[in-house]
Design a protein around this motif. Structure first.
Motif, short mmCIF file in Angstrom:
data_model
loop_
_atom_site.label_atom_id
_atom_site.label_comp_id
_atom_site.label_asym_id
_atom_site.label_seq_id
_atom_site.Cartn_x
_atom_site.Cartn_y
_atom_site.Cartn_z
N LEU A 4 0.84 -1.19 0.00
CA LEU A 4 0.00 0.00 0.00
C LEU A 4 0.87 1.24 0.00
CD1 LEU A 4 -2.82 1.44 0.40
CD2 LEU A 4 -2.31 1.36 2.86
N LEU A 62 -2.10 0.22 -4.84
CA LEU A 62 -2.04 -1.13 -4.31
C LEU A 62 -1.05 -1.89 -5.17
CD1 LEU A 62 -3.30 -3.06 -2.16
CD2 LEU A 62 -4.88 -3.81 -3.97
N VAL A 80 -8.48 -5.76 -0.94
CA VAL A 80 -8.53 -4.81 0.18
C VAL A 80 -9.73 -5.14 1.06
CG1 VAL A 80 -8.71 -2.39 0.87
CG2 VAL A 80 -7.47 -3.01 -1.22
#
Length: 248
Positions: A4, A62, A80
Motif C-alpha cells: 500500500l 495497491l 482490500v
C-alpha cells in the motif's frame, strides 16, 4: 515496493480540512500501525484507502496499480478488506453464517472473473472459526456477542474474502488483557502468511508490541513515522499523543 502506498492525500469537508498531504506505506507480510488522538483523521484515511471517501488530492496505490478512482467493491476484489470502528456485522446471523456469507461472496467474485475457488464457503467458515478461536460461539447470533468477540467475527469475515491488505479499525476494543495477547499472536500469524496489515488502535502496548512501523497522525497530518522505538522516543509524539505515561 510497498503493498500500500498512499501519496499526498488531502481531504476537505466543506471548509474543514480532515487530511493534509498524508503519505503512508504498508508492506506485504508486515503490521503497520496508524495512531493518533481522536479526530486526527485515521478513519477518514481508511475511508480513502477503501474507496468510501474520494480525496481532494493525492493517490492510493495497491502494489503497482493506482486504485484511487476505483469504487469500494472493485478494491475489495483486488484484495482490500477492512473492519470498522463501529461494528458492522449481520446481527441476526450466527458467527458461522457471517463468515460463510463473506466466503460465498468472495467465491462469486472468483467465478465471475473466470477463476476457480476450490474451498466451499462452509469450509472457509469452519477453518476461520478454528484459526480465530470462535469455536465456543460459532452458533451464537452475532448481536448476542460481547464487543471483543464481535470484533473477532468482523475480522474473520474480512479474512473470508482472502485479502492482500487488511485494514483494522480499533480491533482490540472490548478485549481483556488475555484476549489482547491472543489477538497479538493472531496478527503475527496473519502477517507471517503474507497479509499486509494497517492497524488503527488505541492500545499502545499492543501497537508497540506487534507493529514493525508506526505512522502518527495529528490534526490530519503525519507527525512522525518510524519503528516503535523511534516513536516512543519522539518528543513531538509524546507531547501530542502518547504522554509521559505511555507503556514502554
Amino acid at each position: 515496493m510497498p503493498l500500500l502506498d498512499v501519496r499526498d492525500v488531502t481531504v476537505r469537508f466543506g471548509g474543514q480540512v480532515a487530511l493534509t498531504g498524508v503519505s503512508v506505506e504498508a508492506g506485504e507480510g508486515r503490521i503497520t500501525g496508524l495512531i493518533g488522538p481522536n479526530g486526527a483523521g485515521k478513519t477518514t484515511l481508511f475511508n480513502v484507502i477503501t474507496g468510501l471517501q474520494a480525496p481532494d488530492r493525492g493517490r492510493v496505490l495497491l502494489g503497482e496499480d493506482d486504485i484511487t478512482g476505483l469504487p469500494p467493491y472493485k478494491r475489495a476484489r483486488r484484495g482490500v478488506a477492512r473492519t470498522f470502528q463501529r461494528l458492522e456485522l449481520f446481527g441476526l446471523l450466527t458467527v458461522r453464517e457471517n463468515l460463510a456469507v463473506a466466503a460465498d461472496i468472495r467465491r462469486g467474485w472468483s467465478r465471475r472473473s473466470g477463476r476457480t475457488d476450490d474451498e466451499p464457503p462452509s469450509d472457509t467458515a469452519e477453518r476461520l472459526i478454528m484459526e480465530i478461536g470462535l469455536v465456543d460461539v460459532a452458533d451464537v447470533r452475532a448481536d448476542a456477542l460481547p464487543t471483543g468477540q464481535a470484533r473477532l467475527v468482523e475480522l474473520g469475515r474480512a479474512l473470508a474474502t482472502r485479502p492482500r491488505l487488511l485494514l483494522l479499525d480499533e480491533p482490540a476494543s472490548g478485549q481483556d488483557e488475555h484476549e489482547t495477547a491472543r489477538f497479538a499472536d493472531l496478527l503475527r500469524r496473519l502477517a507471517a502468511a503474507g497479509i499486509g496489515i494497517l492497524l488503527v488502535e488505541h492500545d499502545m502496548a499492543l501497537v508497540m508490541d506487534v507493529c514493525a512501523t508506526i505512522h502518527v497522525l495529528d490534526f490530519g497530518t503525519i507527525l512522525a513515522s518510524g519503528t516503535p522505538a523511534e516513536i516512543r522516543a519522539d518528543q513531538s509524539v509524546l507531547a501530542a499523543y502518547l504522554g509521559t505515561g505511555a507503556k514502554r
